[in-house]
Design a protein around this motif. Structure first.
Motif, PDB file in Angstrom:
ATOM      1  N   ALA A   1       0.815  -1.220   0.000  1.00 39.27           N
ATOM      2  CA  ALA A   1       0.000   0.000   0.000  1.00 39.27           C
ATOM      3  C   ALA A   1       0.845   1.265   0.000  1.00 39.27           C
ATOM      4  CB  ALA A   1      -0.916   0.004   1.229  1.00 39.27           C
ATOM      5  N   VAL A   2       2.156   1.124   0.120  1.00 38.24           N
ATOM      6  CA  VAL A   2       3.043   2.275   0.152  1.00 38.24           C
ATOM      7  C   VAL A   2       3.392   2.674  -1.281  1.00 38.24           C
ATOM      8  CG1 VAL A   2       5.292   3.123   0.928  1.00 38.24           C
ATOM      9  CG2 VAL A   2       3.973   1.565   2.375  1.00 38.24           C
ATOM     10  N   PRO A   3       3.377   3.962  -1.615  1.00 35.68           N
ATOM     11  CA  PRO A   3       3.780   4.406  -2.954  1.00 35.68           C
ATOM     12  C   PRO A   3       5.145   3.842  -3.332  1.00 35.68           C
ATOM     13  CG  PRO A   3       2.858   6.235  -1.731  1.00 35.68           C
ATOM     14  CD  PRO A   3       2.955   5.100  -0.764  1.00 35.68           C
ATOM     15  N   ALA A   4       5.301   3.464  -4.601  1.00 39.60           N
ATOM     16  CA  ALA A   4       6.511   2.778  -5.056  1.00 39.60           C
ATOM     17  C   ALA A   4       7.782   3.549  -4.717  1.00 39.60           C
ATOM     18  CB  ALA A   4       6.422   2.538  -6.563  1.00 39.60           C
ATOM     19  N   GLY A   5       7.749   4.867  -4.848  1.00 42.65           N
ATOM     20  CA  GLY A   5       8.938   5.662  -4.592  1.00 42.65           C
ATOM     21  C   GLY A   5       9.361   5.711  -3.142  1.00 42.65           C
ATOM     22  N   ALA A   6       8.460   5.338  -2.225  1.00 40.21           N
ATOM     23  CA  ALA A   6       8.763   5.425  -0.793  1.00 40.21           C
ATOM     24  C   ALA A   6       8.993   4.068  -0.153  1.00 40.21           C
ATOM     25  CB  ALA A   6       7.631   6.145  -0.063  1.00 40.21           C
ATOM     26  N   ARG A   7       8.875   2.989  -0.926  1.00 41.05           N
ATOM     27  CA  ARG A   7       8.947   1.647  -0.325  1.00 41.05           C
ATOM     28  C   ARG A   7      10.330   1.334   0.253  1.00 41.05           C
ATOM     29  NH1 ARG A   7       5.532  -1.659  -4.977  1.00 41.05           N
ATOM     30  NH2 ARG A   7       3.509  -0.699  -4.456  1.00 41.05           N
ATOM     31  N   GLN A   8      11.365   1.700  -0.462  1.00 38.64           N
ATOM     32  CA  GLN A   8      12.695   1.394   0.040  1.00 38.64           C
ATOM     33  C   GLN A   8      12.967   2.107   1.365  1.00 38.64           C
ATOM     34  OE1 GLN A   8      15.884   2.051  -2.716  1.00 38.64           O
ATOM     35  NE2 GLN A   8      17.497   1.573  -1.224  1.00 38.64           N
ATOM     36  N   ALA A   9      12.633   3.389   1.414  1.00 40.14           N
ATOM     37  CA  ALA A   9      12.835   4.154   2.653  1.00 40.14           C
ATOM     38  C   ALA A   9      11.953   3.609   3.767  1.00 40.14           C
ATOM     39  CB  ALA A   9      12.526   5.625   2.409  1.00 40.14           C
ATOM     40  N   ALA A  10      10.733   3.194   3.457  1.00 36.58           N
ATOM     41  CA  ALA A  10       9.809   2.695   4.483  1.00 36.58           C
ATOM     42  C   ALA A  10      10.291   1.409   5.110  1.00 36.58           C
ATOM     43  CB  ALA A  10       8.420   2.484   3.865  1.00 36.58           C
ATOM     44  N   GLY A  11      11.097   0.642   4.384  1.00 39.96           N
ATOM     45  CA  GLY A  11      11.562  -0.634   4.921  1.00 39.96           C
ATOM     46  C   GLY A  11      12.876  -0.576   5.658  1.00 39.96           C
ATOM     47  N   GLU A  12      13.470   0.614   5.811  1.00 45.38           N
ATOM     48  CA  GLU A  12      14.790   0.716   6.431  1.00 45.38           C
ATOM     49  C   GLU A  12      14.759   0.463   7.932  1.00 45.38           C
ATOM     50  OE1 GLU A  12      16.488   4.431   5.407  1.00 45.38           O
ATOM     51  OE2 GLU A  12      16.969   3.847   3.348  1.00 45.38           O
ATOM     52  N   SER A  13      13.701   0.896   8.608  1.00 45.62           N
ATOM     53  CA  SER A  13      13.618   0.733  10.064  1.00 45.62           C
ATOM     54  C   SER A  13      12.170   0.830  10.486  1.00 45.62           C
ATOM     55  CB  SER A  13      14.430   1.820  10.776  1.00 45.62           C
ATOM     56  OG  SER A  13      13.830   3.095  10.575  1.00 45.62           O
ATOM     57  N   ILE A  14      11.884   0.431  11.717  1.00 45.73           N
ATOM     58  CA  ILE A  14      10.506   0.527  12.203  1.00 45.73           C
ATOM     59  C   ILE A  14      10.066   1.981  12.302  1.00 45.73           C
ATOM     60  CG2 ILE A  14      11.231   0.427  14.633  1.00 45.73           C
ATOM     61  CD1 ILE A  14       8.568  -1.033  15.207  1.00 45.73           C
ATOM     62  N   GLU A  15      10.988   2.889  12.642  1.00 50.75           N
ATOM     63  CA  GLU A  15      10.628   4.303  12.712  1.00 50.75           C
ATOM     64  C   GLU A  15      10.219   4.828  11.342  1.00 50.75           C
ATOM     65  OE1 GLU A  15      10.380   6.687  15.152  1.00 50.75           O
ATOM     66  OE2 GLU A  15      10.423   4.986  16.506  1.00 50.75           O
ATOM     67  N   ALA A  16      10.964   4.411  10.292  1.00 48.95           N
ATOM     68  CA  ALA A  16      10.626   4.846   8.940  1.00 48.95           C
ATOM     69  C   ALA A  16       9.272   4.285   8.517  1.00 48.95           C
ATOM     70  CB  ALA A  16      11.713   4.400   7.970  1.00 48.95           C
ATOM     71  N   THR A  17       9.012   3.014   8.841  1.00 51.55           N
ATOM     72  CA  THR A  17       7.740   2.399   8.469  1.00 51.55           C
ATOM     73  C   THR A  17       6.576   3.077   9.170  1.00 51.55           C
ATOM     74  OG1 THR A  17       8.907   0.275   8.274  1.00 51.55           O
ATOM     75  CG2 THR A  17       6.512   0.198   8.265  1.00 51.55           C
ATOM     76  N   LEU A  18       6.728   3.341  10.466  1.00 54.98           N
ATOM     77  CA  LEU A  18       5.651   3.990  11.214  1.00 54.98           C
ATOM     78  C   LEU A  18       5.419   5.415  10.720  1.00 54.98           C
ATOM     79  CD1 LEU A  18       6.439   2.774  14.857  1.00 54.98           C
ATOM     80  CD2 LEU A  18       4.688   1.922  13.283  1.00 54.98           C
ATOM     81  N   GLY A  19       6.482   6.091  10.269  1.00 56.88           N
ATOM     82  CA  GLY A  19       6.318   7.430   9.724  1.00 56.88           C
ATOM     83  C   GLY A  19       5.473   7.416   8.456  1.00 56.88           C
ATOM     84  N   ILE A  20       5.716   6.430   7.573  1.00 53.85           N
ATOM     85  CA  ILE A  20       4.925   6.293   6.349  1.00 53.85           C
ATOM     86  C   ILE A  20       3.485   5.912   6.684  1.00 53.85           C
ATOM     87  CG2 ILE A  20       4.628   4.925   4.253  1.00 53.85           C
ATOM     88  CD1 ILE A  20       6.867   6.911   3.999  1.00 53.85           C
ATOM     89  N   ALA A  21       3.320   4.995   7.647  1.00 51.55           N
ATOM     90  CA  ALA A  21       1.978   4.560   8.033  1.00 51.55           C
ATOM     91  C   ALA A  21       1.161   5.726   8.573  1.00 51.55           C
ATOM     92  CB  ALA A  21       2.071   3.448   9.077  1.00 51.55           C
ATOM     93  N   ASP A  22       1.818   6.623   9.305  1.00 53.73           N
ATOM     94  CA  ASP A  22       1.111   7.778   9.850  1.00 53.73           C
ATOM     95  C   ASP A  22       0.600   8.693   8.733  1.00 53.73           C
ATOM     96  OD1 ASP A  22       0.375   9.452  12.190  1.00 53.73           O
ATOM     97  OD2 ASP A  22       1.816  10.852  11.312  1.00 53.73           O
ATOM     98  N   LYS A  23       1.380   8.822   7.671  1.00 54.06           N
ATOM     99  CA  LYS A  23       0.967   9.654   6.537  1.00 54.06           C
ATOM    100  C   LYS A  23      -0.200   9.034   5.772  1.00 54.06           C
ATOM    101  CE  LYS A  23       5.552  11.696   5.862  1.00 54.06           C
ATOM    102  NZ  LYS A  23       6.717  11.834   4.945  1.00 54.06           N
ATOM    103  N   LEU A  24      -0.327   7.701   5.840  1.00 53.24           N
ATOM    104  CA  LEU A  24      -1.413   7.027   5.127  1.00 53.24           C
ATOM    105  C   LEU A  24      -2.746   7.152   5.849  1.00 53.24           C
ATOM    106  CD1 LEU A  24       0.426   3.727   4.030  1.00 53.24           C
ATOM    107  CD2 LEU A  24      -0.145   5.709   2.606  1.00 53.24           C
ATOM    108  N   GLY A  25      -2.728   7.627   7.092  1.00 59.09           N
ATOM    109  CA  GLY A  25      -3.975   7.778   7.845  1.00 59.09           C
ATOM    110  C   GLY A  25      -4.550   6.433   8.251  1.00 59.09           C
ATOM    111  N   PRO A  26      -5.883   6.272   8.261  1.00 59.04           N
ATOM    112  CA  PRO A  26      -6.514   5.004   8.659  1.00 59.04           C
ATOM    113  C   PRO A  26      -6.033   3.813   7.826  1.00 59.04           C
ATOM    114  CG  PRO A  26      -8.139   6.760   8.552  1.00 59.04           C
ATOM    115  CD  PRO A  26      -6.894   7.321   7.974  1.00 59.04           C
TER     116      PRO A  26
END
Length: 538
Positions: A447-472
């Motif tokens: 569900a993460v935009p393709a351009g942000a997937r690599q950054a989102a998988g670097e750490s739990i903090e990065a993943t939670l940051g992306i999840a927060d931007k996605l809202g519900p």
């Protein structure tokens, strides 16, 4: 490894005036050590604030934040051995005053930094000063306490190290709740002023009366080798790739230079470090135990911070408060570890302590997102208890193996192995944590935009940051991130426990057991206390 009883009796006794104020001197030394060790961890709780745009922070990038932390570690580790040698040669009090003054100046300048580059520079200055403080405190301690009191004093010294590690995040959290980010550095300045005044009034100077010729090549090789090795370790942890060419070149280069240092020292007529001490299994086992226990401890401290703040959702202050049981155990047991050594011997005491550390680390492999708080508190208390019964005996073994005039060298060896072991633990175990986490979270980033997937998988903090931007829509990603982190933590905890078990085996095989009845601590057949009392007149 202890000196023969005859040699001990020949050592000049400590002047009466110094002997009377030895406990006040120890308080001053602990005070100095506390801020140095505390500052080695306090920055970790401020990284999010410093990453914020001005005026809240400095707008530092992830790489700049890492170097703000690592600049201190790199300079600190690289200069520890040299600082210890200088203390033996020119005087420990002079080195201690220089180090604490430089540390205070670096702290004030770091607080006023206007850019990430400035912060990195002043953190390196702070590491430079700290390198001269830490070995000098232990060297001075060895020269103001008689041999029979040294284990107790070293226990208090070791306990203060554990306390500093635990209260660093608490202090940082409290300051950041009420003041701006620079307060975590500026708070050091008044403490440094008090420490300087107390040192000038109370701490006596001491040095090696016969230092011999200098060994500039040996000193240069030690600095270059340690800096290259620690840089390679840090960089490998940052990249989560120890096969990277830069990492391999730096790490292997550092090891080769250090091998050259050993080769040179063995053949030199005036070595900076007498390598023959490492031929003694008990001495080598003691320094190996220091490195291994800090490898395991610093690694688990690294991932437990993410567990408490990212998975459990606690604030930096709340997470720091969870480490109070570890600090309490250090304060309670480190000064008393000598009693267990007297009764059961160093081997049994350290083996039991390392087993407790291993059990505490292995317990993390059973934790989930709802583990009761009291279980975590109990776990940290067990870890602190185990640490107290390892660090005090092995530090005593290292320091009492060398003559008093070489106390700076002994302290430098002790602290260098501690620092390198800790850096290696954070890098290696952090890399394991990151690798396992990325491998597990990649399948949940659809569900993460393709351009942000690599950054989102670097750490739990990065993943939670992306999840927060996605809202519900990011709720499933939060759950997946927590599960992936817990799996990675379980693997890393098992690795940490395995390292602690290796340390258990090392101390069980090579540390000395309890001396036979009728022998003193040195195994001379003569009670060390009676030898001291005979000449002390106290």
């Amino acid at each position: 490894m202890s000196m023969p009883s005859g040699a001990r009796a020949a050592v000049p006794q400590i002047p009466e005036a110094v002997h009377r104020r030895r406990w006040a001197i120890l308080v001053v030394l602990m005070f100095s050590l506390l801020i140095v060790v505390l500052d080695n961890s306090i920055l970790n709780v401020a990284v999010k604030t410093i990453a914020s745009p001005a005026p809240t922070g400095l707008g530092a990038t992830q790489s700049e934040l890492e170097w703000a932390i690592n600049a201190y570690t790199l300079v600190f580790a690289g200069l520890l051995f040299t600082a210890g040698l200088l203390g033996d040669r020119i005087g420990r009090k002079k080195v201690l005053l220089f180090g604490i003054l430089l540390f205070g100046a670096g702290s004030a300048l770091a607080a006023m930094s206007g850019s990430p580059a400035q912060l990195i520079t002043w953190r390196a200055v702070m590491g430079f000063g700290a390198a001269f403080v830490m070995p000098a405190t232990l060297a001075v301690l060895m020269n103001v306490f008689e041999r029979e009191e040294q284990p107790r004093a070293i226990g208090i010294w070791a306990g203060s190290v554990g306390v500093a590690i635990a209260i660093g995040p608490i202090t940082g959290g409290l300051l950041l709740e009420h003041f701006w980010w620079g307060s975590i550095f500026l708070v050091n300045v008044p403490v440094v002023v008090v420490a300087l005044i107390a040192m000038m009034l109370l701490v006596p100077d001491s040095r090696d009366p016969n230092p011999g010729r200098t060994d500039p090549l040996g000193v240069a090789l030690s600095i270059v080798g340690l800096v290259l090795l620690v840089y390679g370790i840090i960089r490998g942890g940052q990249l989560a790739d120890f096969a990277d060419p830069v990492v391999l070149l730096s790490s292997l280069g550092g090891l080769l230079v250090l091998a050259g240092f050993v080769w040179h020292e063995k053949r030199s007529t005036h070595p900076a470090l007498d390598i023959s001490y490492f031929k003694e299994p008990s001495f080598a086992a003691a320094v190996a135990a220091i490195a291994l226990v800090f490898f395991a401890l610093m690694g688990v401290t690294f991932f437990s911070a993410f567990y408490m703040q990212s998975v459990r959702g606690w604030s930096a202050l709340q997470a720091g408060l969870m480490l109070l049981p570890l600090a309490a155990a250090q304060m309670i047991f480190a000064p008393r570890a000598r009693l267990f050594v007297d009764r059961f011997g160093a081997r049994a005491t350290c083996t039991g302590g390392m087993l407790l550390v291993a059990v505490g680390l292995a317990a993390f492999a059973l934790f989930d997102g709802t583990t009761p708080v009291w279980v975590l508190c109990l776990l940290f208390f067990v870890q602190g208890t185990g640490m107290a019964h390892v660090m005090t005996p092995v530090t005593v073994s290292v320091m009492q193996a060398l003559p008093r005039e070489k106390a700076g060298s002994g302290s430098a060896v002790n602290n260098t192995f501690r620092q390198v072991g800790g850096a290696l633990g954070v890098a290696v175990l952090g890399s394991v944590l990151s690798t396992v986490y990325r491998g597990d979270i990649e399948g949940h980033l659809g569900a993460v935009p393709a351009g942000a997937r690599q950054a989102a998988g670097e750490s739990i903090e990065a993943t939670l940051g992306i999840a927060d931007k996605l809202g519900p829509a990011g709720a499933p990603l939060v759950a997946a991130a927590n599960d992936a982190f817990l799996k990675a933590m379980h693997v890393t905890a098992a690795g940490s426990a395995s390292v602690a078990l290796v340390g258990t085996l090392v101390v069980a095989l090579f540390l000395p057991g309890k001396p036979p009845a009728g022998q003193g601590p040195g195994g001379s057949g003569e009670d060390d206390r009676s030898v001291r009392a005979a000449g002390a007149g106290r």
